[in-house]
Design a protein around this motif. Structure first.
Motif, mmCIF file in Angstrom:
data_model
loop_
_atom_site.group_PDB
_atom_site.id
_atom_site.type_symbol
_atom_site.label_atom_id
_atom_site.label_comp_id
_atom_site.label_asym_id
_atom_site.label_seq_id
_atom_site.Cartn_x
_atom_site.Cartn_y
_atom_site.Cartn_z
ATOM 1 N N GLU A 44 0.841 -1.192 0.000
ATOM 2 C CA GLU A 44 0.000 0.000 0.000
ATOM 3 C C GLU A 44 0.883 1.252 0.000
ATOM 4 N N ASN A 45 1.997 1.205 0.709
ATOM 5 C CA ASN A 45 2.928 2.336 0.730
ATOM 6 C C ASN A 45 3.497 2.606 -0.665
ATOM 7 N N ASP A 46 3.868 1.534 -1.392
ATOM 8 C CA ASP A 46 4.331 1.691 -2.776
ATOM 9 C C ASP A 46 3.279 2.422 -3.606
ATOM 10 N N LEU A 47 2.040 1.979 -3.474
ATOM 11 C CA LEU A 47 0.960 2.545 -4.283
ATOM 12 C C LEU A 47 0.697 4.003 -3.935
ATOM 13 N N ARG A 48 0.832 4.349 -2.668
ATOM 14 C CA ARG A 48 0.653 5.754 -2.277
ATOM 15 C C ARG A 48 1.741 6.634 -2.904
ATOM 16 N N LYS A 49 2.971 6.161 -2.898
ATOM 17 C CA LYS A 49 4.071 6.910 -3.519
ATOM 18 C C LYS A 49 3.856 7.037 -5.020
ATOM 19 N N ILE A 50 3.450 5.943 -5.654
ATOM 20 C CA ILE A 50 3.216 5.943 -7.101
ATOM 21 C C ILE A 50 2.079 6.899 -7.448
ATOM 22 N N ALA A 51 0.996 6.837 -6.697
ATOM 23 C CA ALA A 51 -0.140 7.727 -6.946
ATOM 24 C C ALA A 51 0.286 9.184 -6.843
ATOM 25 N N SER A 52 1.056 9.504 -5.825
ATOM 26 C CA SER A 52 1.527 10.879 -5.652
ATOM 27 C C SER A 52 2.409 11.302 -6.822
ATOM 28 N N ALA A 53 3.334 10.435 -7.211
ATOM 29 C CA ALA A 53 4.242 10.755 -8.318
ATOM 30 C C ALA A 53 3.501 10.932 -9.635
ATOM 31 N N LEU A 54 2.376 10.232 -9.790
ATOM 32 C CA LEU A 54 1.608 10.307 -11.033
ATOM 33 C C LEU A 54 0.498 11.357 -10.973
ATOM 34 N N GLY A 55 0.414 12.073 -9.849
ATOM 35 C CA GLY A 55 -0.601 13.119 -9.725
ATOM 36 C C GLY A 55 -2.004 12.568 -9.646
ATOM 37 N N ASP A 57 -5.001 10.292 -7.038
ATOM 38 C CA ASP A 57 -5.400 9.893 -5.698
ATOM 39 C C ASP A 57 -5.525 8.380 -5.673
ATOM 40 N N LEU A 58 -5.219 7.792 -4.547
ATOM 41 C CA LEU A 58 -5.350 6.343 -4.361
ATOM 42 C C LEU A 58 -6.480 6.098 -3.382
ATOM 43 N N ARG A 59 -7.354 5.166 -3.725
ATOM 44 C CA ARG A 59 -8.447 4.802 -2.832
ATOM 45 C C ARG A 59 -8.388 3.303 -2.612
ATOM 46 N N VAL A 60 -8.256 2.921 -1.355
ATOM 47 C CA VAL A 60 -8.283 1.508 -0.967
ATOM 48 C C VAL A 60 -9.421 1.354 0.021
ATOM 49 N N ASP A 61 -10.408 0.559 -0.323
ATOM 50 C CA ASP A 61 -11.572 0.381 0.546
ATOM 51 C C ASP A 61 -11.830 -1.086 0.797
ATOM 52 N N PHE A 62 -12.244 -1.369 1.988
ATOM 53 C CA PHE A 62 -12.845 -2.655 2.306
ATOM 54 C C PHE A 62 -14.315 -2.364 2.540
ATOM 55 N N ILE A 63 -15.175 -3.116 1.890
ATOM 56 C CA ILE A 63 -16.616 -2.927 2.018
ATOM 57 C C ILE A 63 -17.183 -4.142 2.754
ATOM 58 N N ASP A 64 -17.791 -3.877 3.900
ATOM 59 C CA ASP A 64 -18.428 -4.954 4.663
ATOM 60 C C ASP A 64 -19.626 -5.456 3.871
ATOM 61 N N ARG A 65 -19.607 -6.707 3.477
ATOM 62 C CA ARG A 65 -20.680 -7.264 2.643
ATOM 63 C C ARG A 65 -22.016 -7.306 3.363
ATOM 64 N N GLU A 66 -21.978 -7.427 4.668
ATOM 65 C CA GLU A 66 -23.234 -7.497 5.419
ATOM 66 C C GLU A 66 -23.897 -6.134 5.550
ATOM 67 N N THR A 67 -23.106 -5.099 5.778
ATOM 68 C CA THR A 67 -23.669 -3.777 6.031
ATOM 69 C C THR A 67 -23.484 -2.806 4.871
ATOM 70 N N GLY A 68 -22.569 -3.110 3.957
ATOM 71 C CA GLY A 68 -22.262 -2.189 2.874
ATOM 72 C C GLY A 68 -21.371 -1.045 3.318
ATOM 73 N N GLU A 69 -20.925 -1.084 4.572
ATOM 74 C CA GLU A 69 -20.099 -0.021 5.144
ATOM 75 C C GLU A 69 -18.681 -0.085 4.576
ATOM 76 N N SER A 70 -18.164 1.080 4.224
ATOM 77 C CA SER A 70 -16.786 1.191 3.794
ATOM 78 C C SER A 70 -15.901 1.338 5.019
ATOM 79 N N ILE A 71 -14.877 0.501 5.105
ATOM 80 C CA ILE A 71 -14.004 0.521 6.284
ATOM 81 C C ILE A 71 -12.631 0.993 5.849
#
Length: 71
Positions: A44-55, A57-71
């Motif tokens: 995830e750290n690699d991806l954050r650096k890459i996203a920043s260098a490429l201008g 935003d990086l979004r990493v989400d876990f979605i609870d299948r039972e509630t639909g809540e983004s964690i």
């Protein structure tokens, strides 16, 4: 659906950058970046650096299948 590596390659093309440019921007070698791209293996750290260098935003989400809540 594109792999993470494929998405990075698309962004490199859009930004008119090459792998050496990106490697320098994230503080690694071209060889190390090339290995990560070929294995499609990034922390995830690699991806954050890459996203920043490429201008982007990086979004990493876990979605609870039972509630639909983004964690």
């Amino acid at each position: 659906m594109l792999t993470t590596s494929e998405k990075i390659i698309v962004l490199l093309e859009r930004r008119k950058m090459n792998k050496s440019d990106l490697a320098a921007a994230i503080g690694t070698t071209r060889q190390n970046l090339g290995n990560k791209l070929s294995r499609n293996n990034f922390s995830e750290n690699d991806l954050r650096k890459i996203a920043s260098a490429l201008g982007t935003d990086l979004r990493v989400d876990f979605i609870d299948r039972e509630t639909g809540e983004s964690i």
